[in-house]
Scaffold this active site. Structure first.
Site, short mmCIF file in Angstrom:
data_model
loop_
_atom_site.label_atom_id
_atom_site.label_comp_id
_atom_site.label_asym_id
_atom_site.label_seq_id
_atom_site.Cartn_x
_atom_site.Cartn_y
_atom_site.Cartn_z
N GLY A 100 0.81 -1.21 0.00
CA GLY A 100 0.00 0.00 0.00
C GLY A 100 0.85 1.27 0.00
O GLY A 100 0.40 2.32 -0.47
N GLU A 103 1.52 1.85 -3.52
CA GLU A 103 0.26 2.27 -4.16
C GLU A 103 -0.04 3.73 -3.84
O GLU A 103 -0.50 4.48 -4.70
CB GLU A 103 -0.87 1.35 -3.67
CG GLU A 103 -0.69 -0.08 -4.16
CD GLU A 103 -1.74 -1.03 -3.62
OE1 GLU A 103 -1.79 -1.21 -2.38
OE2 GLU A 103 -2.52 -1.57 -4.42
#
Ligand code: 3HC
Ligand code: NAI
Length: 654
Positions: A100, A103
């Site tokens: 993440g 991301e």
């Protein structure tokens, strides 16, 4: 505060401060969402630098939260909002942007990073796929082929490589944040690049997909996530980013609650806990740079290779010229094997490997070692003689370790000068590959000597598990129970091949009988014979009948199976079946799941006994032993994990 803001003129600096790894917990997500709104509405701010406090940017979603249902605000929303922001966000990445974290960085307009920064989407190691746009933004930034390797094959570009891929816009030296602020100011004078998700992407030729899928499936060892990660990526190329995002999220949420993901999370936390047991956290290890290894056979050579791979220097001691010659040629092969497998750790560069190795007869140069590991024959008298000599010639502070499989380390250390510097360090074959290191202190082992064992494990990339003293320690004791139960099934009429096939289907590379044929049946036989000679009531097992007629496994041309012309492929053996027939009941069909359940129950039962005896600190440690020392399929989490899930299922259905 989990996320801090500072203002530098027209630039806002947003710092995620959520130690130890800036995981994107609910509180962080919430604050980021609030901030993006706030900063968008602030007319004085023209750009935002987003960074992480400490040694890395962000290590990803907070894995602890995965045992609960997802809670809003969800990460994809937060990232989409940052990407849509009126003001450009610039990710300033130090150390690593993982999962993440990457991301999140991809949701920013620019990425600047330190030269050592690593970029990865390691979600597949947790049995999931990226769930916040990674499979969609990444191919649009670095291209499909490279993105596929990052998403589904653990490819981890670092610094310059990430720059080459276009994953980062520029590399910077520390101090990173002022550099990022200058970068932001300069960027404001130019046209902004398109948002990651809006960038064009060209679909690759169909054989690119086929090749990638082939590689991913071959490497996955039965795990499902890697292929699904690739499929989500492909969906977004074939049907557009929106469709790709929807499939990615759906797959992520579905996988998050699978048994496989729970098993992998369990191991993730167990591995980290194993490296830092509570009583070792404040304990400094002794300093070790040169390690003596006594005995250069199967284990001694493997241990030497592991040490050299880890960047340490080795003095390998054999008993004669022939032993030295054998060890050197084994080590040359292990060097090649290490190179092929990419096992050279930090500092363990290939060029220095052989230069850091000295092979010798006798103890002339052992004085320069800070640690000596004994790996001679499994014979108490031979081992004692070695330690008597080591006790005399080594410096008083030198740590002395035995690699014994079964002998009580207290007996080996009897009479040793300085018994507080002695412990068991039990490696597993092949020692340069297997990650398990059982650490076996005696009641006299000093705390800093124990800490030296843990430090060594860390430096060699091993998983340390502390074991109390018992016959076979943790792993071999459970192995014995596992093998015995497999033979009990055969005695009850279940086919040898059926047992092996069931365990292979469960995820082991080999079934218990194939494994015994490889390792040799004689060890278990001799163990049982010894017990019988002590008058213990040990029943005859089918394997005993095989050994008595010389069928000891592959090394004698056959055991449970036949092996033709030195080939390692097991072939059903009518002869073996005839030999064991007197002990085998009427043929019995048993479903693969039942076979697995029987063997799991036996392993977990022995595990519980070992726990009750205080030989091991936790059930999770037992799982680490099985996964890292005995080829237990990682995606199954270990026998204790399996048992706990069975118990849960029973409770749920009650
Ligand atoms: N969530 C929660 N805790 C985490 C975490 C995470 N993502 N990553 C690490 N931790 C914890 C560890 O459990 C450990 O806790 P402890 O001190 O209580 O034992 C502590 O942080 C330090 O971790 P390490 O001991 O591993 O420290 P290292 O310096 O050796 O390694 C690291 C740091 C490289 C960041 C390593 O911890 C790591 O690889 N972490 C996992 C990264 C990862 O898998 N990210 C993907 C998460 S899933 C995701 O992001 C989903 C998204 O797509 C929606
Ligand atoms: P091995 O027989 O392959 O090697 C033993 C080596 O020690 C031989 O090369 C021999 O020449 C040498 N040696 C014997 N006496 C010596 C002495 N006095 N000085 C110097 N060298 C001497 O045996 P292996 O398999 O390597 O086992 C070694 C130890 O490791 C044993 O205690 C064994 O139980 C243990 N072990 C073995 C495992 C395995 O899978 N083979 C796994 C884990 C531990």
């Amino acid at each position: 505060m989990t996320v801090n803001v500072e203002i530098d003129g027209e630039i806002a600096i947003v710092t995620i401060e959520n130690p130890p790894v800036n995981a994107l917990s609910g509180a962080v997500r919430e604050r980021l969402l609030t901030l993006v709104e706030l900063l968008d509405g602030d007319a004085n701010i023209r750009a935002v630098v987003l960074t992480g406090a400490g040694r890395l940017f962000v290590a990803g979603a907070d894995i602890v939260e995965f045992d609960r249902p997802p809670e809003p605000p969800f990460l994809p929303e937060v990232i989409a909002r940052i990407e849509a922001a009126a003001k450009p966000w610039i990710a300033a990445i130090r150390g690593a942007a993982l999962g993440g974290g990457l991301e999140l960085a991809l949701g920013c307009r620019f990425r600047v990073a330190t030269a050592n920064a690593r970029f990865a989407l390691p979600e597949i190691n947790l049995g999931i796929i990226p769930g916040a746009g990674g499979t969609q933004r990444l191919p649009r930034v670095v291209g499909v082929a490279e993105a596929a390797r990052i998403v589904a094959e653990n490819y981890t570009p670092v610094g310059a490589e990430a720059l080459r891929l276009g994953l980062v816009d520029t590399l910077m030296e520390e101090p990173l944040v002022p550099g990022a602020v200058s970068f932001a100011r300069a960027a404001l004078g130019r046209a902004l690049p398109p948002r990651s998700l809006n960038r064009g992407v060209s679909a690759p030729a169909s054989d690119v997909w086929a090749e990638a899928e082939g590689r991913v499936v071959a490497d996955a060892k039965g795990a499902t996530a890697p292929l699904q990660a690739l499929q989500a990526l492909r969906h977004g190329i074939d049907y557009g980013a929106e469709a790709g995002l929807a499939l990615e999220r759906k797959t992520f949420l579905a996988l998050r609650s699978t048994e496989e993901a729970a098993a992998l999370r369990h191991l993730f936390f167990a591995e980290r806990a194993a490296l830092r047991p509570a009583d070792m956290r404040l304990q400094s290890p002794r300093s070790v740079e040169t390690v003596g290894v006594v005995g250069g056979g199967t284990m001694g050579s493997g241990i030497a290779a592991a040490l050299l791979n880890g960047g340490l220097s080795v003095v390998l001691i054999e008993q004669d010229e022939e032993g030295v010659f054998r060890a050197r040629s084994t080590l040359a092969k292990l060097f090649e094997s290490s190179r092929r497998r990419g096992l050279f750790g930090a500092g363990g560069d290939a060029s220095g490997w052989m230069d850091r190795l000295e092979t010798t007869i006798g103890y002339g140069t052992v004085e320069r070692c800070e640690l000596v590991i004994e790996a001679v024959f499994e014979d108490l008298a031979v081992k004692r003689a070695v330690f008597a000599e080591l006790g005399r010639v080594c410096r008083p502070g030198t740590v002395l370790a035995t690699n014994t499989s079964y002998i009580d380390p207290r007996l080996i250390a009897e009479g040793l000068l300085g018994p507080e510097r002695f412990l068991g360090l039990h490696f597993f074959s092949p020692a340069h590959v297997m990650k398990l290191l059982e650490i076996i202190p005696t009641p006299q082992t000093a705390p800093d000597v124990l800490a030296t064992g843990y430090d060594l494990a860390r430096r060699l990339g091993k998983v340390p598990v502390r074991s109390g003293i018992c016959d076979g320690f943790i792993g071999n004791r459970i192995l014995r129970r596992y093998r015995t139960e497999a033979e009990v099934l055969v005695r009850a009429g279940v086919g040898i091949a059926a047992v092996d096939a069931a365990m292979r289907a469960f995820g082991f590379a080999m079934g218990p009988f194939e494994m015994q044929d490889m390792a040799g049946l004689d060890i278990a036989f001799l163990y049982r014979e010894a017990a019988r000679s002590r008058g213990e009531p040990v029943p005859d097992m089918p394997g005993d009948l095989l050994v008595r007629v010389g069928r000891k496994g592959q090394k004698s041309g056959g055991g449970w199976y036949d092996y033709i012309d030195g080939n390692r492929r097991p072939i059903r053996s009518p002869e073996a079946e005839r030999i064991i027939a007197p002990l085998v009941g009427a043929k019995k069909e048993m479903a693969g799941e039942e076979i697995v359940a029987r063997l799991m129950t036996a392993m977990a039962d022995e595990g519980r006994t070992i726990l009750d005896e205080g030989i091991v600190a936790s059930a999770a440690d037992i799982d680490l032993v099985e996964v890292h020392g005995y080829g237990f399929p990682r995606r199954r989490g270990g026998p204790m994990f399996q048992a706990s899930r069975q118990d849960m299922t029973i409770t749920r259905t009650l």
